[in-house]
Design a protein around this motif. Sequence first.
Motif, PDB file in Angstrom:
ATOM      1  N   UNK A 136       0.830  -1.203   0.000  1.00 36.19           N
ATOM      2  CA  UNK A 136       0.000   0.000   0.000  1.00 36.19           C
ATOM      3  C   UNK A 136       0.869   1.260   0.000  1.00 36.19           C
ATOM      4  N   UNK A 137       2.025   1.167   0.595  1.00 34.64           N
ATOM      5  CA  UNK A 137       2.952   2.302   0.606  1.00 34.64           C
ATOM      6  C   UNK A 137       3.413   2.634  -0.808  1.00 34.64           C
ATOM      7  N   UNK A 138       3.759   1.613  -1.583  1.00 34.76           N
ATOM      8  CA  UNK A 138       4.170   1.836  -2.974  1.00 34.76           C
ATOM      9  C   UNK A 138       3.023   2.393  -3.799  1.00 34.76           C
ATOM     10  N   UNK A 139       1.818   1.891  -3.561  1.00 38.05           N
ATOM     11  CA  UNK A 139       0.660   2.369  -4.312  1.00 38.05           C
ATOM     12  C   UNK A 139       0.388   3.847  -4.031  1.00 38.05           C
ATOM     13  N   UNK A 140       0.593   4.265  -2.792  1.00 37.96           N
ATOM     14  CA  UNK A 140       0.392   5.671  -2.451  1.00 37.96           C
ATOM     15  C   UNK A 140       1.369   6.553  -3.219  1.00 37.96           C
ATOM     16  N   UNK A 141       2.620   6.127  -3.296  1.00 39.50           N
ATOM     17  CA  UNK A 141       3.619   6.870  -4.074  1.00 39.50           C
ATOM     18  C   UNK A 141       3.219   6.917  -5.549  1.00 39.50           C
ATOM     19  N   UNK A 142       2.752   5.785  -6.061  1.00 38.61           N
ATOM     20  CA  UNK A 142       2.359   5.719  -7.474  1.00 38.61           C
ATOM     21  C   UNK A 142       1.198   6.662  -7.767  1.00 38.61           C
ATOM     22  N   UNK A 143       0.214   6.697  -6.901  1.00 35.44           N
ATOM     23  CA  UNK A 143      -0.955   7.545  -7.120  1.00 35.44           C
ATOM     24  C   UNK A 143      -0.609   9.027  -6.996  1.00 35.44           C
ATOM     25  N   UNK A 144       0.376   9.345  -6.167  1.00 40.39           N
ATOM     26  CA  UNK A 144       0.820  10.733  -6.044  1.00 40.39           C
ATOM     27  C   UNK A 144       1.496  11.192  -7.336  1.00 40.39           C
ATOM     28  N   UNK A 145       2.256  10.285  -7.981  1.00 39.89           N
ATOM     29  CA  UNK A 145       2.888  10.530  -9.291  1.00 39.89           C
ATOM     30  C   UNK A 145       3.846  11.707  -9.264  1.00 39.89           C
ATOM     31  N   UNK A 146       4.619  11.836  -8.198  1.00 37.53           N
ATOM     32  CA  UNK A 146       5.696  12.813  -8.113  1.00 37.53           C
ATOM     33  C   UNK A 146       7.002  12.031  -8.023  1.00 37.53           C
TER      34      UNK A 146
END
Length: 419
Positions: A136-146
């Motif tokens: 879920x941590x990686x997915x949060x980074x992916x969704x932020x897209x920065x």
Amino acid sequence: MIYPDGEALLRKKIGLDPNSIGSDAISRAFEQRMIECGIRNINSYLEKIQESPQEWDALIDSLIIPETWFFRERESFKYLQQYVISEWLTNHKNTVLRVLSVPCSTGEEPYSIAIALLEAGLKPTDFHIDAIDISKKSLLTAQTAIYYPYSFRGNPLSFQERYFQHQEIGYHLSEKVKNQVHFLHGNLAKTDFLMGTPAYDIVFCRNLLIYFDIVTKEQTVKLFERLLNPEGLLFVGHAEAGLLVNSRFASIRHALAFAYRKSTVTKSPINFHDRQNNKKNSSPNGQKRIINRNYQPKTKLQTQLIAIHNNHLSENTKNDLLTTSRKLADQGHLTEAIELCNNYIKQNRVSVEGYVLLGQLQQAMGKNEDSLQSFQKAIYLQPTHKEALTHLALLKENQGDIINANLLWQRIQRLNNNL
């Protein structure tokens, strides 16, 4: 300390083969989380992660470190574009191209797919990308897209200029690309993974199978058969080509793309039991992620190289050279990985494993002639080594040496028939 019950739980829940990362790495992850939770007894901690989804997520994140960048293993994306332009656009008018990226890590791969498809001529309404990860941590980074410079290594500046806006905090992906990818949390090792979902035309699953146990490997290959349309494409990692040699998938034989289609010829059931060494050959280009082994590449590399140059290697250091070389490759340090691999081979001149890894590293660096020689040496030492034979056949085809490439493919087929 080794925690057999903890390893058994990881095998059961995510299909992890403990040997793929080592018991020490798993123990460190458990001990780190036990300290964070204020728990001293492993049984108490195992009860906690069974009861607490949040703690389970934290344990997963302590084992897995995202290791990816945009357009990693670029030939896969080039072939994807070639396929779309030459085949998809012609034969699938008024149809939406369905793509799956799993595991998607921090998003660089699915966003690369989206950009590749847009540049191939597809409109945003022409394709749909599902991106799934267990973290879920990686997915949060992916969704932020920065993203930051580390995610762009190997790409021209024009790539950033077209699709990203450089702001005070990182590079922000354009909404046009960001909106093309739909992120989901999921576990590929579950038997009901994406059950009932419409089939996909493209599946990217690169450098994950090498960490699975035998049962999960077999289960995942069958899953790919279920998830893919009859003419769909499966992209895997460099080190996983050998795992699919005797499966019901056939290589499309595009050098360095490692793409497969469902074979029209029925083959014998897949059997991974004779291929345990393959899981050690981690691909320098195909992997989306690496497993946390508490490795500090620069510090350990400097120590290793000083020892090498002074010829004061202990036996343990010699045995660790290949392992260190693979870790460096996973981190993107290919030149240093090749140096360590060469030093290992100098001391182990009949190591098939050493020559195969060296060939993979050289191929990733674009040194195809050197790579050819390394794979040929591996085959000389072990004429039945399918992974080396497969790499060599693909390289021969890329050079236009179709006659010798076909001879190698026939040789591989004979090996398959003898299983």
